[in-house]
Design an enzyme around this catalytic site. Sequence first.
Site, PDB file in Angstrom:
ATOM      1  N   HIS A 261       0.840  -1.204   0.000  1.00  0.00           N
ATOM      2  CA  HIS A 261       0.000   0.000   0.000  1.00  0.00           C
ATOM      3  C   HIS A 261       0.878   1.259   0.000  1.00  0.00           C
ATOM      4  O   HIS A 261       0.753   2.141  -0.857  1.00  0.00           O
ATOM      5  CB  HIS A 261      -0.921  -0.025   1.232  1.00  0.00           C
ATOM      6  N   GLU A 262       1.788   1.338   0.953  1.00  0.00           N
ATOM      7  CA  GLU A 262       2.651   2.524   1.057  1.00  0.00           C
ATOM      8  C   GLU A 262       3.553   2.654  -0.169  1.00  0.00           C
ATOM      9  O   GLU A 262       3.894   3.759  -0.578  1.00  0.00           O
ATOM     10  CB  GLU A 262       3.492   2.476   2.338  1.00  0.00           C
ATOM     11  N   HIS A 265       1.922   4.783  -2.749  1.00  0.00           N
ATOM     12  CA  HIS A 265       2.091   6.221  -2.471  1.00  0.00           C
ATOM     13  C   HIS A 265       3.511   6.679  -2.831  1.00  0.00           C
ATOM     14  O   HIS A 265       3.715   7.720  -3.440  1.00  0.00           O
ATOM     15  CB  HIS A 265       1.871   6.494  -0.972  1.00  0.00           C
TER      16      HIS A 265
END
Lengths: 496, 496
Positions: A261-262, A265
Amino acid sequence: MNKDLKLIEDRQRETAIFGSVLSLLGWDQLTYMPKKGAESRAEQVSQLSELIHQKVTDDNFYHALLRLKKSKSLSKKEALMVKKLLKGIEKSRKLPEEFVKEMSKVTSLSYMAWEKAREKNDFKIFQHHLEKVVELKRKECNYIKEPDHPYNSLLDSYEEGMTVEKLKPIFEKLKKDLKILINKIKDTEHYKKQTPLSLEVPVEQQRELCHDLMKRIGLTEDRSRLDLSIHPFTQTAGINDVRLTTNFRKSPLFSFESTIHESGHALYELNLPEKDAYNILGSAVSLGIHESQSRFWENMVGKSRPFWNFYYSQFKKISKLDITEEQLYNGINFVKPSLIRIESDEVTYCMHVILRFEIELGLIEGTIKVKDLPKVWNKKMEELLGIIPKNDVEGVLQDMHWSQGAIGYFPTYALGSIYASQLFEQLTKEKKGIEKQIDKGDFSEISKWLKLKIHQHGNTLLPEELIKKACKKGLDVDTYVSYLNYKYSKIYGFKK
Amino acid sequence: MNKDLKLIEDRQRETAIFGSVLSLLGWDQLTYMPKKGAESRAEQVSQLSELIHQKVTDDNFYHALLRLKKSKSLSKKEALMVKKLLKGIEKSRKLPEEFVKEMSKVTSLSYMAWEKAREKNDFKIFQHHLEKVVELKRKECNYIKEPDHPYNSLLDSYEEGMTVEKLKPIFEKLKKDLKILINKIKDTEHYKKQTPLSLEVPVEQQRELCHDLMKRIGLTEDRSRLDLSIHPFTQTAGINDVRLTTNFRKSPLFSFESTIHESGHALYELNLPEKDAYNILGSAVSLGIHESQSRFWENMVGKSRPFWNFYYSQFKKISKLDITEEQLYNGINFVKPSLIRIESDEVTYCMHVILRFEIELGLIEGTIKVKDLPKVWNKKMEELLGIIPKNDVEGVLQDMHWSQGAIGYFPTYALGSIYASQLFEQLTKEKKGIEKQIDKGDFSEISKWLKLKIHQHGNTLLPEELIKKACKKGLDVDTYVSYLNYKYSKIYGFKK
């Protein structure tokens, strides 16, 4: 160069650089700072924030922008930069200084009250503070006055161009469709017999898996790093310097899933156009688009069948895995209505967001009172997911957002999910056989495609324009629902 | 409060806070920053440094100080603060802006040339740059114009109140006495038969030992931390937030000894008077005194017999130690003339410093030319320690100081050693039986004593005044020589 143009470029550069220092201070605070350094850190952050605030709100900067707005010699790009900067400044100039100070004081106290309320499991401790926050946010809507619904003035800060008028019917539709989907899932034999995954992976191996994942996504160690913090996050500490964090929890999948997920980003941040690193056009376009990147990698890639074809054998190497590939894949995609948003599965996740959106609308319209929130929350939880929190910590007190005045933020989580499904659909159309690459653990084509379609555009388009350009259609909830229906009908064995 | 007084207090607070942010940026750069973040980090550092520079040199601040200097209503402490601030500012105001810019440019290029020269083992690459640095430093002496010898203008920045006139005879005496001592040592049977220690301790255990050491010295983990960097250092990232680093090298003693050294610096920083944290009176008094703290812990405590009585058993637990306690103690205090200052033993260390001091004096006086440095270096090395470098990397190119314009800095290393021996003598006088506590690994009494005698005074006295107050006598090289003679006569078995 035009003197005014030089002034606004210098100013943006200066504030961007100080802004990245602020990011590093934040990262350090949550990773390595010794506990008793907190007071001193708060002073550093406050002094630096104050300096940045002065630099972006002072009259010289504003008047230079006003003159440039009228100038006819600007390039298209320069004109866009001026327009974007002016929009932000005029918005912040609408807020009286007194109001800004009060908001800062109120939210700082309110955040502490929220922490205490959670500790004591007592909403009352937080209630009075939240009432003040809501009152101020209603005032803010009145100062900003975006057209139509007052909530638009909040929403627009997080997702430019988005309005209640557009969003409400979309969320209505999504709610209806998700309800049907959840019910279909719940009616299956598979659902009735399912048990959650139980895996064990030593921390050192978890760390290696996370690093492997980052590398495959394109996050090399000369431009990024992974550290530990209580809650995972990503911060950009400078050009070519992005910091991700994770945490090793009971489930060994937590670190793995939060890292992918990170990474979404982080990849976005690293791929933003470097030539515009120090001006407003080089930043990420919106929170919704940012979240589309993290959710794309977390769900569309990281919970896909080919992805787990590849990682099944990696996990098998390092843990006692006595289940089949299919069982692992199904376990990763375990669906079950649950109370905590950040722990929820891909199917029920947006229900948590819609619940918050509906409550926020009510608070801003004045039809929901803060004192009634625990009751309202639990009622909506029952209505949307059929379950009721036993206490407010696993109910209305679970997120920090409201305590910090971040009303209008939650919808971007759902928008990100929808955008992500659209990007995935477009990717599989444009790149036939991409699954075969995922199957081999090769994500380079995907990273390249995202850079081309999303990252490299920086902040030159509105979020929805960007999605339209990339996917040939604007925000489209049906794509998302179809994606979920297709995927979960296969897992749970029901008819679409 | 007096308006001017408020201005200077606010200004000091502001620059101290930004200064601590700068420290954190530096710490991060050498510990965790991804490699490609370097360019962006340089811009952050330069922008923040520039801001601090503006704030301490602007006219408002200076004129407020001038008015305060004449004021009769200041407290004694306020008057001292004004005096100290004015001294610094008047010094920096003597340097023309053009000169400061040139110095910054020249030293930045010179540092890069030094790195390259080391890489290629070619002094010529560095020579031209160092010539420029020396030329500018000679100009600087001319601008500053402290009384008497021109070098005083450089020395005074690192060790206030110290002069060539005081230092030269002290170093002459020290050189003579060390030569005698080294010869006595070399003449012993023990010296002729000695072999260096050979220990093996796994990295994880080394780390534990370092943390144990820090804790015993009084560095708790809520106010300090230990990380890794190529060269060990200590940075203060905020009040109650001090960062130490170490490195695990071939010898397992490197991390242990460097950690006790850095702990001395860190303890000083943490024990500075908190009420003056944001003004000039709350800072460390000088580099010499700072170094006295690190060398006190590293040598007087960390290489003492009672210390190794305690740590012998700790090391025995974790490594295959097939030597006696005495052999370990002797090995720790192995004396042998060697080429690299930072790797040298306690007895020969100051010879390295004296060599640099003599060369610096020659460069500033104009009696030594940069182009002759390799030859001069090697000749002095033979004269002082009886050995000659095989190449310039292990000779004149070994330290970065000159490349950065830090001429006048080296003497503080020797001053620190002398001060440390005086503090140790005084401690053992005042605290009878302190060895018995060290023997048990209890250093709390020592830390308390140092806080009382040195740390808590901050920057309210001159370095030598502080030592005089603590030890009842000013800088005294004889104490240092006696300390060395006593200790090493026992180890090597010669007559004092």
